[in-house]
Design a protein around this motif. Structure first.
Motif, short mmCIF file in Angstrom:
data_model
loop_
_atom_site.label_atom_id
_atom_site.label_comp_id
_atom_site.label_asym_id
_atom_site.label_seq_id
_atom_site.Cartn_x
_atom_site.Cartn_y
_atom_site.Cartn_z
N GLY A 67 -10.61 -25.21 -13.97
CA GLY A 67 -10.59 -23.89 -14.60
C GLY A 67 -10.17 -23.91 -16.05
O GLY A 67 -10.41 -22.93 -16.78
N THR A 68 -9.56 -24.98 -16.51
CA THR A 68 -9.07 -25.05 -17.90
C THR A 68 -9.78 -26.11 -18.74
O THR A 68 -9.54 -26.19 -19.94
CB THR A 68 -7.56 -25.36 -17.92
N GLN A 69 -10.65 -26.92 -18.14
CA GLN A 69 -11.33 -27.96 -18.92
C GLN A 69 -12.28 -27.32 -19.94
O GLN A 69 -12.81 -26.23 -19.74
CB GLN A 69 -12.06 -28.93 -17.99
N PRO A 73 -16.63 -24.93 -19.66
CA PRO A 73 -15.62 -23.94 -19.24
C PRO A 73 -16.17 -22.99 -18.18
O PRO A 73 -17.35 -22.66 -18.16
CB PRO A 73 -15.31 -23.20 -20.54
N VAL A 74 -15.28 -22.57 -17.31
CA VAL A 74 -15.62 -21.54 -16.33
C VAL A 74 -15.73 -20.22 -17.07
O VAL A 74 -14.79 -19.78 -17.73
CB VAL A 74 -14.55 -21.45 -15.22
N SER A 75 -16.86 -19.58 -16.97
CA SER A 75 -17.11 -18.36 -17.75
C SER A 75 -16.35 -17.17 -17.17
O SER A 75 -15.97 -17.17 -16.00
CB SER A 75 -18.61 -18.04 -17.75
N PRO A 76 -16.14 -16.13 -17.99
CA PRO A 76 -15.50 -14.91 -17.47
C PRO A 76 -16.25 -14.31 -16.29
O PRO A 76 -15.63 -13.80 -15.35
CB PRO A 76 -15.51 -13.97 -18.68
N ALA A 77 -17.58 -14.37 -16.32
CA ALA A 77 -18.35 -13.82 -15.20
C ALA A 77 -18.11 -14.62 -13.92
O ALA A 77 -17.99 -14.05 -12.83
CB ALA A 77 -19.83 -13.82 -15.56
N ALA A 78 -18.03 -15.95 -14.06
CA ALA A 78 -17.74 -16.78 -12.88
C ALA A 78 -16.34 -16.52 -12.37
O ALA A 78 -16.10 -16.48 -11.16
CB ALA A 78 -17.91 -18.26 -13.24
N PRO A 309 3.21 -11.76 -24.37
CA PRO A 309 2.04 -12.46 -23.87
C PRO A 309 0.76 -11.69 -24.17
O PRO A 309 0.72 -10.47 -24.12
CB PRO A 309 2.29 -12.53 -22.35
N ALA A 310 -0.27 -12.42 -24.47
CA ALA A 310 -1.57 -11.80 -24.65
C ALA A 310 -2.16 -11.48 -23.29
O ALA A 310 -1.99 -12.24 -22.34
CB ALA A 310 -2.51 -12.73 -25.41
N ILE A 311 -2.85 -10.35 -23.20
CA ILE A 311 -3.43 -9.94 -21.93
C ILE A 311 -4.94 -10.02 -22.04
O ILE A 311 -5.55 -9.33 -22.84
CB ILE A 311 -2.99 -8.50 -21.57
N ASP A 312 -5.53 -10.90 -21.26
CA ASP A 312 -6.97 -11.07 -21.26
C ASP A 312 -7.54 -10.41 -20.02
O ASP A 312 -6.82 -10.10 -19.08
CB ASP A 312 -7.32 -12.56 -21.27
N SER A 313 -8.84 -10.18 -20.02
CA SER A 313 -9.45 -9.53 -18.87
C SER A 313 -10.86 -10.08 -18.67
O SER A 313 -11.51 -10.52 -19.61
CB SER A 313 -9.50 -8.01 -19.04
N ASP A 314 -11.30 -10.05 -17.44
CA ASP A 314 -12.64 -10.48 -17.07
C ASP A 314 -13.44 -9.27 -16.62
O ASP A 314 -12.87 -8.21 -16.33
CB ASP A 314 -12.56 -11.50 -15.92
N ARG A 424 -8.56 -17.89 -17.63
CA ARG A 424 -8.42 -16.54 -18.16
C ARG A 424 -7.06 -16.31 -18.80
O ARG A 424 -6.92 -15.55 -19.76
CB ARG A 424 -8.62 -15.54 -17.01
N ASP A 425 -6.04 -17.00 -18.29
CA ASP A 425 -4.67 -16.72 -18.71
C ASP A 425 -4.11 -17.74 -19.69
O ASP A 425 -2.91 -17.71 -19.99
CB ASP A 425 -3.77 -16.67 -17.47
N ILE A 426 -4.95 -18.64 -20.19
CA ILE A 426 -4.46 -19.65 -21.12
C ILE A 426 -3.84 -19.04 -22.37
O ILE A 426 -2.74 -19.45 -22.80
CB ILE A 426 -5.59 -20.62 -21.50
#
Length: 461
Positions: A67-69, A73-78, A309-314, A424-426
């Protein structure tokens, strides 16, 4: 043309979720689960104690690596697809736990007080033990959010409404929630295995302490204890699930009406003791000291507060009938596959048993929509427990159909999905202060050990 699921209007991102994203996530999650089960259990002896690494931990670790490579990269949609499967998978796991609790309810009548009192440990263990450390490290009002509970989803939602997303209290809740979601299962499983190996606590007390309000943490800890005490594995899993059910039912309200007020009062006390202002900076001892209104001029310019912390979203998968049918099928088939690989046996009744778990899961999601104050995790545990209880005629049928389904193996694909969503949370992880990490680990540890200690006391009265 690939079948797609569009993100609802108003979503912060507009990624198209295609058939390719579903294929990628299914293939990765199954591969991670298969490898994890094949690796099996590794027990590392550390003196009198042991660290147990079992398939669930391997699933989280391997999934997180993928998930972090950065290569592909694993896309937001995935990740959106993985999140949907994760939500279903964790409730299916809880449904199986409920079917284990029901037939054993009568065996736990004599330890009922221990199940109730463990909640006291969860509520106050974090406040009494973790809060002073958080204040001393200079977290300021972030310390309140980080230590009034172990900050699972219901507490995160409450913090948004009660304090707002720009508040220090919310930053504390968010940080502990994020760390727990990503690493909580691994940490608690290692801690439970280590304490179990020391033989200080009754394994039943440790199982009671695992009712932290987090299914993944409870699963990780119960799995480690079950490996240390294989002859009591069923009792450990049932006790942990019962404890978790109590926490989910009363823990939120106890946290809001008891733990949070106590935490805010003690925050004022510890702020005076350690000479910290609401931003966590040191204040002039000769000046006024309090929980609010401390002068910024009295603070050391080099002593800064924890970053936000930054808040990301998918994107969100639209829950159409076809989409949900596919999601349930994926969860069911992957669970059956892991059970076959892990047990090396397959019974035709396993298919019917999985179907029952999926029906219970769907019903719990529906009930959670009708009664939003009660989450699906509570619904499914309660319904599965009652239906499998010996006082109902459905007990023998459910026990016969689900008895061959190993609850730990069913949880492996779900924990792998947690790892796949880590990317997503990196950004948020990078912005977390090391102080928040220390406080989060103390919060989990204090809650677990305090509850286990109370359970130990009651069990041996």
């Amino acid at each position: 043309m690939a079948n797609t699921t569009r993100v609802p209007q108003g979503s912060p991102r507009t990624h198209r979720i295609s058939r390719g994203h579903w294929t990628t996530v299914i293939a990765l999650s199954v591969a991670v689960a298969v490898v994890s089960v094949l690796i099996g259990t590794v027990k590392i002896q550390l003196g009198p104690a042991a660290v147990v690494l079992f398939p669930i931990i391997w699933a989280v670790v391997i999934g997180a690596i993928l998930g972090t490579q950065r290569f592909r990269p694993v896309s937001p949609a995935a990740r959106a697809v993985a999140t949907l499967l994760l939500e279903i998978g964790i409730v299916v796991f809880l449904a199986r736990l409920g079917t284990q609790i029901g037939p054993t309810l009568a065996n736990f009548a004599n330890i009922g007080p221990a199940i109730v009192l463990q909640e006291v440990g969860h509520i106050f263990g974090t406040v009494i033990l973790a809060l002073p450390v958080a204040v001393a490290l200079g977290l300021g009002r972030v310390a309140i959010g980080a230590t009034w509970s172990i900050d699972r989803e219901s507490f995160l939602a409450y913090a948004i409404q009660r304090f707002g997303v720009r508040s220090p209290e919310y930053r504390g809740v968010f940080s502990v929630w994020l760390l727990g979601s990503l690493f909580g299962a691994v940490f608690i499983s290692l801690l439970a295995g280590f304490l179990g190996g020391l033989s200080i606590f009754d394994p039943r007390a440790l199982a009671l302490g695992l009712g932290l309000g987090s299914a993944s943490m409870m699963l990780g800890g119960a799995g480690a204890l079950s490996l240390l005490y294989p002859e009591r594995a069923g009792e450990i899993m049932a006790l942990a699930a019962l404890s978790n059910l109590v926490t989910n039912i009363v823990g939120f309200y106890a946290g809001v009406f008891l733990s949070l007020p106590l935490c805010r009062r003690l925050y004022t006390f510890w702020s005076r003791i350690f000479g910290r202002d609401d931003d966590g900076r040191r204040i002039n001892r000769r000046g006024p000291v309090g929980s609010t209104g401390n002068a910024a001029s009295a603070a050391s310019p080099t002593d800064t507060a924890a970053p936000q912390p930054a808040i990301d979203s998918d994107p969100v998968v639209r829950p159409t009938g076809k989409t949900m049918l596919l999601a349930y099928a994926v969860v069911g088939v992957s669970g059956l596959l892991m059970n076959f690989i892990g047990t090396k046996t397959f019974a035709p009744s396993d298919i019917l048993g999985m179907a029952i778990l999926l029906v219970l899961t769907a019903a719990s999601f529906r009930l959670a929509k009708l009664v939003p104050s009660i989450p699906s995790s509570v619904w499914v545990l309660g319904i599965a427990t009652v239906l499998s209880a010996t006082f109902l005629p459905s007990s023998s049928l459910i026990a016969g159909l689900t008895g061959h389904l190993d609850v730990i193996l069913l949880g492996v694909p779900t924990l792998g999905l947690i790892g796949l969503t880590v990317g997503r949370d990196i950004p948020a992880l990078k912005s977390l202060s090391w102080r928040v990490v220390i406080v989060a680990l103390i919060t989990y540890t204090a809650s677990f050990i305090a509850a286990a200690a109370l359970g130990q006391t009651v069990l041996h009265l």
